[in-house]
Structure formats: C-alpha cells, structure tokens
Motif scaffolding. Structure first.
Motif, mmCIF file in Angstrom:
data_model
loop_
_atom_site.group_PDB
_atom_site.id
_atom_site.type_symbol
_atom_site.label_atom_id
_atom_site.label_comp_id
_atom_site.label_asym_id
_atom_site.label_seq_id
_atom_site.Cartn_x
_atom_site.Cartn_y
_atom_site.Cartn_z
ATOM 1 N N UNK A 98 0.806 -1.219 0.000
ATOM 2 C CA UNK A 98 0.000 0.000 0.000
ATOM 3 C C UNK A 98 0.840 1.270 0.000
ATOM 4 N N UNK A 99 2.126 1.156 0.320
ATOM 5 C CA UNK A 99 2.932 2.360 0.519
ATOM 6 C C UNK A 99 4.079 2.536 -0.464
ATOM 7 N N UNK A 100 4.650 1.461 -0.978
ATOM 8 C CA UNK A 100 5.801 1.583 -1.880
ATOM 9 C C UNK A 100 5.334 2.111 -3.231
ATOM 10 N N UNK A 101 6.030 3.111 -3.751
ATOM 11 C CA UNK A 101 5.560 3.747 -4.979
ATOM 12 C C UNK A 101 6.501 3.551 -6.165
ATOM 13 N N UNK A 102 7.829 3.476 -5.956
ATOM 14 C CA UNK A 102 8.668 3.371 -7.140
ATOM 15 C C UNK A 102 8.489 1.998 -7.780
ATOM 16 N N UNK A 103 8.351 1.971 -9.106
ATOM 17 C CA UNK A 103 7.894 0.754 -9.791
ATOM 18 C C UNK A 103 8.760 -0.473 -9.577
ATOM 19 N N UNK A 104 10.093 -0.331 -9.585
ATOM 20 C CA UNK A 104 10.950 -1.511 -9.445
ATOM 21 C C UNK A 104 10.756 -2.146 -8.068
ATOM 22 N N UNK A 105 10.785 -1.322 -7.013
ATOM 23 C CA UNK A 105 10.590 -1.864 -5.668
ATOM 24 C C UNK A 105 9.173 -2.405 -5.505
ATOM 25 N N UNK A 106 8.200 -1.687 -6.046
ATOM 26 C CA UNK A 106 6.821 -2.170 -5.944
ATOM 27 C C UNK A 106 6.675 -3.515 -6.653
ATOM 28 N N UNK A 107 7.302 -3.658 -7.814
ATOM 29 C CA UNK A 107 7.201 -4.928 -8.530
ATOM 30 C C UNK A 107 7.858 -6.053 -7.743
ATOM 31 N N UNK A 108 8.958 -5.748 -7.062
ATOM 32 C CA UNK A 108 9.621 -6.777 -6.258
ATOM 33 C C UNK A 108 8.772 -7.141 -5.037
ATOM 34 N N UNK A 109 8.102 -6.149 -4.452
ATOM 35 C CA UNK A 109 7.174 -6.426 -3.345
ATOM 36 C C UNK A 109 6.040 -7.322 -3.823
ATOM 37 N N UNK A 110 5.498 -7.020 -4.985
ATOM 38 C CA UNK A 110 4.384 -7.812 -5.512
ATOM 39 C C UNK A 110 4.825 -9.229 -5.876
ATOM 40 N N UNK A 111 6.033 -9.357 -6.458
ATOM 41 C CA UNK A 111 6.537 -10.695 -6.773
ATOM 42 C C UNK A 111 6.724 -11.506 -5.497
ATOM 43 N N UNK A 112 7.275 -10.859 -4.457
ATOM 44 C CA UNK A 112 7.429 -11.550 -3.176
ATOM 45 C C UNK A 112 6.070 -11.943 -2.607
ATOM 46 N N UNK A 113 5.070 -11.083 -2.783
ATOM 47 C CA UNK A 113 3.724 -11.395 -2.291
ATOM 48 C C UNK A 113 3.166 -12.632 -2.990
ATOM 49 N N UNK A 114 3.439 -12.766 -4.286
ATOM 50 C CA UNK A 114 2.990 -13.958 -5.010
ATOM 51 C C UNK A 114 3.633 -15.213 -4.420
ATOM 52 N N UNK A 115 4.961 -15.183 -4.246
ATOM 53 C CA UNK A 115 5.667 -16.370 -3.743
ATOM 54 C C UNK A 115 5.192 -16.755 -2.343
ATOM 55 N N UNK A 116 5.070 -15.748 -1.476
ATOM 56 C CA UNK A 116 4.719 -16.040 -0.091
ATOM 57 C C UNK A 116 3.261 -16.486 0.008
ATOM 58 N N UNK A 117 2.382 -15.867 -0.774
ATOM 59 C CA UNK A 117 0.984 -16.303 -0.774
ATOM 60 C C UNK A 117 0.874 -17.754 -1.244
ATOM 61 N N UNK A 118 1.638 -18.122 -2.259
ATOM 62 C CA UNK A 118 1.609 -19.508 -2.732
ATOM 63 C C UNK A 118 2.165 -20.452 -1.674
ATOM 64 N N UNK A 119 3.238 -20.025 -0.987
ATOM 65 C CA UNK A 119 3.776 -20.853 0.100
ATOM 66 C C UNK A 119 2.735 -21.065 1.197
#
Length: 537
Positions: free
Chosen positions: A326-347
C-alpha cells in the motif's frame, strides 16, 4: 557506444594548487576552485569559492558567469538537503536573472530552476513545459550544461507524469548530449547518477546496465572524486547482483557502507548488503544489515519478508508485505514487493492472494513495459497457473520469463524460473523433462551459493519423486555426498569426484547433518549404513 573519453582529471591536484592561492584568484579561477573542491568533497571551500566568484563576476560585468556560480551553489546545497540556504541562493539567482543585463544564457538557467521548483512541488506536467523551455533556451545560447540538466529533469518529469516511453527516450538523449564532449564534468556527474537511479527505479535494467558501465568509466577518470563515487559503486553493485556476480556486488556494497557519508546512499548500501546476505543463506548478517538500513530511514521490504520466508516464518513475511503493497511507490521496488507477495501467498496456500498480487504486477509491467518487469510478471503468472492446476498454461508464461532473464543475463532469476518450469513439467507427467530443469537450475544455484533457493529447489524436486529412500528429504546430490562421506572421503576428494567446489561440498555436508539431526560426519555415516544410504548399498 563510448560516452566520453577516459582522460584522467586530477581533481585532488588541481584543488591543492588553487587552494594554495585562494586569496589571489581571479573569477574564473575561483569558479574552478569551487568545482575542484566540490569534486574532492570539500563543500565548505566550494561554497566559499563560488560565493566569491559570483561577486567577482558581477564586478567584472559578467552576469551569465555570476548566475552559473549561484546556480551551482544552490544545486549543491539542495543535494545535501540544505533546503533553507539552497532556497536563498535560488532566490538570488532569480533576482540576477531579472536584471536588465540578463542574456539568453541566463534565461535558460532561470527556466531550469523554475522546472526544478515545479517538479519539487509535485507539479509534473507543469515542470515538463518548463524543462522543454529551458532546453530550447539553453540550446539557443549554446549552454550544454544547462541543456543537459534540463533534459535530465524532463526525463524524470515525464516519468512522474506517466509517460514512461517518452521518458526513457529522453534519458537516452541525456547520454547522447554527454557523448558530444561539450558537457562539463560537473554537469555530467549529476546527470549520469540521476538517469541511472531513475532507470533502476523503473526496472529498465537494459539501459541501466549500459549507462552504469559508462558512469563507472567516468568515475574512474575523476581522480579524487567524492560526490558520486558511492552512488556510482552502488549502481554497479545492483547491476552486478542481477548479473550473478555476487562476490563482486557484495564487495562493492560493503565498500560503500564503509566510506559513504550521505544518509540515503548509505541506507541503500546496507539494504544491498542485506539482500546479498539473505540470498547466500546468512540470516543473522542479513538481519543486522536490515536493522542498519532501517535505522537510516530505508524501507526494508521486500527483503525482510523474504528473510522471514527463508527462515520459515510465513506469517511474519506476509504481515510485512501487506503494508508495503500500500505504501511503496517506485515501480521496481513495488514490482519486487508484488513478486514476493505472489511467492509467499503460494507458500501459504492462498492462491487468491497470489492471483491478486500477480494481477497488480502485470499492471505495473504493462505501464512501464521493461524486460525486467515483464520477466517478473510472466514468472508470477506462470506460478499462479501451476497452483490453479493449469500446468500446460503455465509453461509458455514461464518460458517467456526465462527468455527475458536470459536476455538480461540474469542467471539467478533464470534458475528460479527453471525450477518452476520443472514443477509444471512434472505435473504434466514429464518426469525426465522436470529432472533436466531441476538439474540445470541446481547447477546455477550451487555456483551462486544461493542456499535458501537451493533448499526450495530440493523440496520441489523431491515432492512427488519416487525411490528417494529412507532419508528425511535429502536431495539427490545430498545422497551422493552422504554416500561418499560414508566412505570416509574428505570434502576435497568429494569435490574432485563430483566436479564441485569444496565450499559447495561443505554446504551439502552441513545441510545433510541438519536434515539428519546428527552432530558429526561419523554420526551421518552411521545413519547412512543403518538406512541403506552408504556407498555400495
């Protein structure tokens, strides 16, 4: 394409020569002293020299030169976060530019400063117009420095205004301006760093890699350089990490941590150190580096969440990501946060959350359309498809991601993607194809020393595998190593036999002891004989 020549500029020597005669210097020499002092990190001398130079120029009737000195005073104070004094000097600049003796050269600088001001106030669209006006006026006055800095500002403003394609083309234009040799070093340095920082923040790794190489050459040619050395080295570390040069990246980031004084650069360096420690399986060192980065004001996601994931704390990992999304705005970091969210949600077995994060990531990749973001998004979509029971649909997505990582020369990301391809193939009944993917990924991850990812690979490879034997989750390679340990072989002999490094064998032995729950090689040997895992069984 080479951007500039590599002739060495000895700023230390020039500073010492001019500082020794400071009291008698003319206006041009005072200006040069200010520049040399700035390059060697003597900001106090630089400010004093430019203050005196601008007065000397005014006495001589050279208003354009006086404006130039005042601009660099305000610019450098702003770079150091001194908003009050920077604002005072920028006010002085506007007053000088309004004088009747103002010229086209001063008009360009005035428009540039107006652009900087509008951008700082969050008025991206307005700053685009102002920067274009500055470029036109500076070009008309043959002021290459002002035109280059205005082009740099225009690129950043276009990005903030959601016009990524135009922005990336504009950043290329900055580098082409520097290439013609008419831009001074004091303008080239900030332009390089600002462009590369913007590219890395938007995930344009292809351009960032090219320009980082050029920035490195430029920094190496500036003897005594201080203002950009840490930032330049950190950019190098980021690019080296993606390229699989982890020891070099770790060394570069550690160097910045030991020498950098700027808070933001130092915080980013500690985060880079933490990320490399995490991927190498050093959780305590990672945690310490993250604490240092956080103490300096750096957001430590998704690194902290991924550390929790590596150590088995999926609840802690997910809690940290919820806020970051909800808070990270720069695209590269936001994309890495979202990718991590995918992996952890699947775990965690939460496919709906994984699907939601993957959809956000796809939107980010579509908006900025860089190869790096497309690779992250395709991999995430493929992994969600596997979890949805659609392994056949996952394969083209995962292979597209793998092709992106190959093109970017990103071996770690490519290896992780091959693990997912292996999982999809096994779900389709292609056990042999899956093993080939797992073996290819294993070789890369072992070479990198990616311990947590190797552990995940072995869990994925052993899940559903047949004929594993009566051992608690040992991988095929670990069983090979255990069999040779049971013969009494040393790590060196095992390494030579299996064509591995001694360090890799030592990691395998440590993993074997942990999985078996035994304290020594002799105890592991006893376990191997008892359970039919020793050599010859």
């Amino acid at each position: 394409m080479a951007i500039r020549g590599t002739a060495v500029v000895d700023w230390t020597g020039r500073f010492e020569q001019l500082a020794a005669r400071e009291a008698t210097l003319a206006g041009d020499e005072l200006d040069e002293l200010g520049q040399a002092a700035w390059f060697v990190g003597r900001d106090d001398v630089a400010q004093r020299a430019w203050e005196r130079a601008h007065l000397r120029y005014l006495d001589d009737g050279d208003l354009a030169a006086a404006v130039r000195c005042v601009f660099w005073l305000g610019f450098t104070l702003s770079e150091h976060g001194d908003a009050v004094r920077s604002g005072a000097w920028m006010g002085r600049l506007m007053e000088l530019c309004a004088r009747p003796a103002a010229s086209p050269a001063t008009d360009g600088v005035r428009a540039l400063c107006a652009g900087f001001g509008a951008f700082a106030r969050g008025e991206a669209a307005a700053s685009v117009r102002l920067y274009r006006d500055a470029i036109e006026k500076a070009d008309a006055a043959h002021d290459a420095d002002t035109a280059t800095l205005a082009t740099m500002g225009l690129g950043r403003a276009l990005l903030a205004d959601g016009r990524a394609g135009e922005a990336f083309e504009t950043f290329d234009g900055v580098m082409l301006r520097i290439a013609d040799g008419r831009v001074s070093d004091r303008a080239a340095g900030p332009a390089y760093c600002a462009v590369i920082a913007s590219l890395l923040a938007r995930g344009d790794i292809e351009r960032a890699r090219v320009w980082t190489r050029e920035l490195g050459d430029w920094c190496d040619a500036q003897r005594g350089l201080e203002p950009f050395r840490g930032e330049c080295t950190l950019h190098r570390a980021s690019v080296m990490q993606l390229g699989g040069e982890w020891p070099g990246a770790a060394s570069a980031a550690a160097q910045v941590c030991a020498t950098e004084e700027r808070t933001e650069t130092l915080a980013n360096a500690w985060y880079r150190v933490a990320d490399l420690d995490r991927m190498a399986g050093r959780p305590d060192a990672c945690r310490d580096a993250l604490r240092r980065a956080a103490a300096l004001g750096r957001d430590v996601q998704p690194g902290l969440a991924l550390l929790h994931r590596d150590t088995g704390d999926l609840a802690g990992a997910w809690a940290g990501l919820a806020t970051a999304r909800d808070t990270v705005v720069d695209p590269a970091t936001r994309s890495e946060v979202l990718a991590a969210a995918v992996w952890i949600a699947l775990d965690r077995g939460d496919v709906d959350e994984a699907r939601s994060a993957a959809a956000e990531l796809a939107a980010c990749a579509t908006e900025f359309d860089t190869l790096y973001l497309r690779g992250l998004s395709s991999r995430a979509d493929g992994e969600v498809a596997i979890a949805d029971g659609r392994p056949l649909g996952a394969l083209p997505l995962l292979r597209a991601a793998w092709a992106a990582w190959r093109r970017l020369d990103a071996p770690h990301e490519a290896a992780l993607t091959r693990v997912s391809i292996g999982v999809a193939l096994r779900a389709l009944g292609d056990d042999e194809g899956a093993e080939l993917e797992f073996d290819a990924a294993r070789g890369v991850l072992e070479g990198l020393g990616a311990i947590p990812d190797l552990a995940r690979l072995e869990r994925a490879a052993s899940a559903g595998a047949v004929g594993v034997g009566a051992d608690p989750g040992l991988s095929r390679r670990e069983r090979e190593v255990l069999a040779l340990v049971s013969r009494g072989w040393s790590n060196r002999r095992i390494a030579e036999h299996l064509f591995l490094s001694e360090r890799t064998v030592a990691r395998h032995v440590g993993s074997i002891l942990a999985k078996l729950g035994v304290p020594s090689r002799s105890a592991a040997t006893a376990y191997a004989f008892e359970h039919g895992l020793a050599a010859g069984h």
